[in-house]
Write an enzyme that holds these catalytic residues in place. Structure first.
Site, PDB file in Angstrom:
ATOM      1  N   ARG A  51       0.607  -1.372  -0.093  1.00 48.15           N
ATOM      2  CA  ARG A  51       0.258  -0.380  -0.147  1.00 48.15           C
ATOM      3  C   ARG A  51       0.762   1.256   0.241  1.00 48.15           C
ATOM      4  O   ARG A  51       1.752   1.019  -0.178  1.00 48.15           O
ATOM      5  CB  ARG A  51      -0.828  -0.131   0.506  1.00 48.15           C
ATOM      6  CG  ARG A  51      -0.630  -0.896   1.768  1.00 48.15           C
ATOM      7  CD  ARG A  51      -0.205   0.538   2.881  1.00 48.15           C
ATOM      8  NE  ARG A  51      -0.185   1.636   3.393  1.00 48.15           N
ATOM      9  CZ  ARG A  51       0.424   2.440   3.527  1.00 48.15           C
ATOM     10  NH1 ARG A  51       1.869   2.213   3.788  1.00 48.15           N
ATOM     11  NH2 ARG A  51       0.800   3.809   3.741  1.00 48.15           N
ATOM     12  N   ASP A 242      -2.674  10.655  -2.488  1.00 47.16           N
ATOM     13  CA  ASP A 242      -2.663   9.563  -3.334  1.00 47.16           C
ATOM     14  C   ASP A 242      -3.174  10.263  -4.811  1.00 47.16           C
ATOM     15  O   ASP A 242      -3.480   9.376  -5.670  1.00 47.16           O
ATOM     16  CB  ASP A 242      -3.756   9.178  -2.715  1.00 47.16           C
ATOM     17  CG  ASP A 242      -3.097   7.924  -1.281  1.00 47.16           C
ATOM     18  OD1 ASP A 242      -3.593   8.341  -0.441  1.00 47.16           O
ATOM     19  OD2 ASP A 242      -3.058   6.960  -1.687  1.00 47.16           O
ATOM     20  N   ASN A 252      -5.774  12.143  -0.061  1.00 48.63           N
ATOM     21  CA  ASN A 252      -4.881  11.247   1.225  1.00 48.63           C
ATOM     22  C   ASN A 252      -5.639  11.023   2.254  1.00 48.63           C
ATOM     23  O   ASN A 252      -6.799  10.307   2.327  1.00 48.63           O
ATOM     24  CB  ASN A 252      -4.080  12.214   1.826  1.00 48.63           C
ATOM     25  CG  ASN A 252      -2.668  11.196   2.783  1.00 48.63           C
ATOM     26  OD1 ASN A 252      -2.127  10.464   1.964  1.00 48.63           O
ATOM     27  ND2 ASN A 252      -2.616  11.673   3.558  1.00 48.63           N
TER      28      ASN A 252
HETATM   29  O1  MRU Z   1      -4.686   3.459   2.393  1.00 50.02           O
HETATM   30  P1  MRU Z   1      -3.277   3.560   2.357  1.00 50.02           P
HETATM   31  O2  MRU Z   1      -2.430   2.460   3.375  1.00 50.02           O
HETATM   32  O3  MRU Z   1      -3.045   2.888   0.814  1.00 50.02           O
HETATM   33  O4  MRU Z   1      -2.982   4.758   1.879  1.00 50.02           O
HETATM   34  C1  MRU Z   1      -1.991   5.235   1.727  1.00 50.02           C
HETATM   35  C2  MRU Z   1      -2.108   6.839   1.771  1.00 50.02           C
HETATM   36  O5  MRU Z   1      -2.663   7.620   1.928  1.00 50.02           O
HETATM   37  C3  MRU Z   1      -0.167   7.840   1.927  1.00 50.02           C
HETATM   38  O6  MRU Z   1      -0.399   8.937   2.287  1.00 50.02           O
HETATM   39  C4  MRU Z   1      -0.325   7.661   0.525  1.00 50.02           C
HETATM   40  O7  MRU Z   1      -0.604   6.844  -0.148  1.00 50.02           O
HETATM   41  C5  MRU Z   1       1.168   8.956  -0.090  1.00 50.02           C
HETATM   42  S1  MRU Z   1       2.082   6.969   0.077  1.00 50.02           S
HETATM   43  C6  MRU Z   1       3.807   8.181  -0.575  1.00 50.02           C
END
Ligand code: MRU
Length: 351
Positions: A51, A242, A252
């Site tokens: 992730r 994201d 995010n």
């Molecule tokens: O659901 P996730 O754990 O994939 O969410 C991750 C995030 O929100 C991070 O802050 C984002 O992907 C940036 S990672 C450099």
């Protein structure tokens, strides 16, 4: 930095599989999984075994390359149809992080541009492209870390939400990059990590990574951020992203927008750190960003010894929220720091 943090996603030695560190087991266990079937690859992304927007993009690139290698003996027409189907299967795993479709499109365009090349040639080229995405991510994290470090001074307190460290990328990370880089250079920071309900990426991953690196980290529940800010313990908020829309609105992890609103109240600068691959100029504003809704059990029962809510109670479980561009002090990319007005400063990155 522990070795596996920089190599937690890679192509298998047989070139037909992808190896990932299963992040759902951290911090208790560091176990690697070998993914071979398209469904298990998509599931690993959907279940957050891998992730973080950049890491999802890297993983998707390797997955498509491995699947192409498995199918290189197919007749060319069938191979192309299969490649398209597999990219769709991987691409549908999660909707918000644009890096997923960005990486798959990049490989898809390359295959298309190779015209009459054989499946074996295309598979080899896709592998090289996937490796390039990974290498570029390492350089990107380093550049973001350098730019982000200019926003901090020795002794600063920083609040972060979710996990945007090495486990979410390749090395250093985005939001945690400046902290890890500065720490390597002998600077000291105090980091406050929101635990990040409901999947606890802050507790399980951010606190773990910073602790492993020897950075002073304090874990807080999400609802304690206001108190920490009021106490004057942080001089900046650093978060990942994201998807960044053309006007600077930023998706995010759920809860990020609340952190930004608090930071504005207390007069603390709020920075988003992310690569240009996370900027989606095709999305005019945050309203155009698809937001992933996840299983209510993540709120009702996950991580608890017993369910902590009445069975079947209604839950709303969006995985991401959008922070309004007006709350963002700067967007730190590998090319430099964008400041408002974002429509202009973000567009200039691609000129
Ligand atoms: O659901 P996730 O754990 O994939 O969410 C991750 C995030 O929100 C991070 O802050 C984002 O992907 C940036 S990672 C450099």
């Amino acid at each position: 930095m522990p070795e596996y943090l920089s190599g937690h996603v890679h192509l298998g030695d047989d070139l037909t599989s992808v190896v990932i560190l299963d992040q759902t087991l951290l911090p208790s266990r560091a176990e690697y999984l070998t993914l071979r079937a398209p469904e298990e690859m998509a599931e690993a992304i959907r279940l957050l075994r891998v992730r973080g927007a950049p890491a999802i993009g890297i993983c998707a690139g390797y997955c498509l390359a491995a699947l192409a290698e498995q199918r290189k003996a197919l007749p060319p027409d069938q191979f192309r149809v299969e490649l398209h189907r597999l990219a769709q299967c991987l691409g549908s795993a999660r909707p918000t992080a644009v890096n997923l479709s960005w990486a798959l499109n990049r490989l898809g365009l390359l295959a298309h541009a190779m015209g009459a090349a054989s499946p074996a040639q295309i598979a080899a080229a896709l592998r090289e492209e996937a490796l390039s995405i990974h290498r570029e991510d390492i350089a990107m994290c380093r550049a973001i870390s350098e730019h982000g470090l200019t926003l901090l001074k020795d002794g600063d307190g920083v609040l972060t939400h979710c996990n945007a460290g090495p486990l979410a990328t390749s090395q250093y990370g985005t939001a945690l990059g400046p902290i890890l880089l500065g720490h390597e250079r002998g600077m000291n920071f105090r980091v406050f990590a929101d635990e990040t309900r409901p999947l606890l990426q802050g507790a399980r991953l951010t606190a773990y990574e910073l602790d492993q690196a020897g950075v002073d980290v304090t874990l807080i529940c999400d609802n304690m951020a206001s108190m920490v800010m009021k106490n004057g313990w942080v001089s900046a908020c650093f978060v990942g992203c994201d998807r960044v829309a053309a006007n600077g609105d930023t998706a995010n992890k759920i809860g990020t927008s609340g952190v930004a609103i608090l930071a504005r109240h207390y007069g603390i600068p709020f920075y988003v750190l992310g690569p240009t691959s996370t900027i989606d100029l095709g999305c005019p504003t945050g309203d155009d960003i698809p937001i992933e809704l996840r299983d209510p059990e993540e709120i009702r029962s996950k991580f608890y010894a017993q369910p902590m809510a009445p069975a079947g109670v209604k839950c709303y479980n969006p995985a991401f929220d959008v922070t309004d561009h007006s709350l963002i002090s700067g967007i730190v990319t590998e090319k430099g720091i964008c400041r408002p007005p974002y429509r202009q400063s973000l567009a200039a990155l691609f000129q």
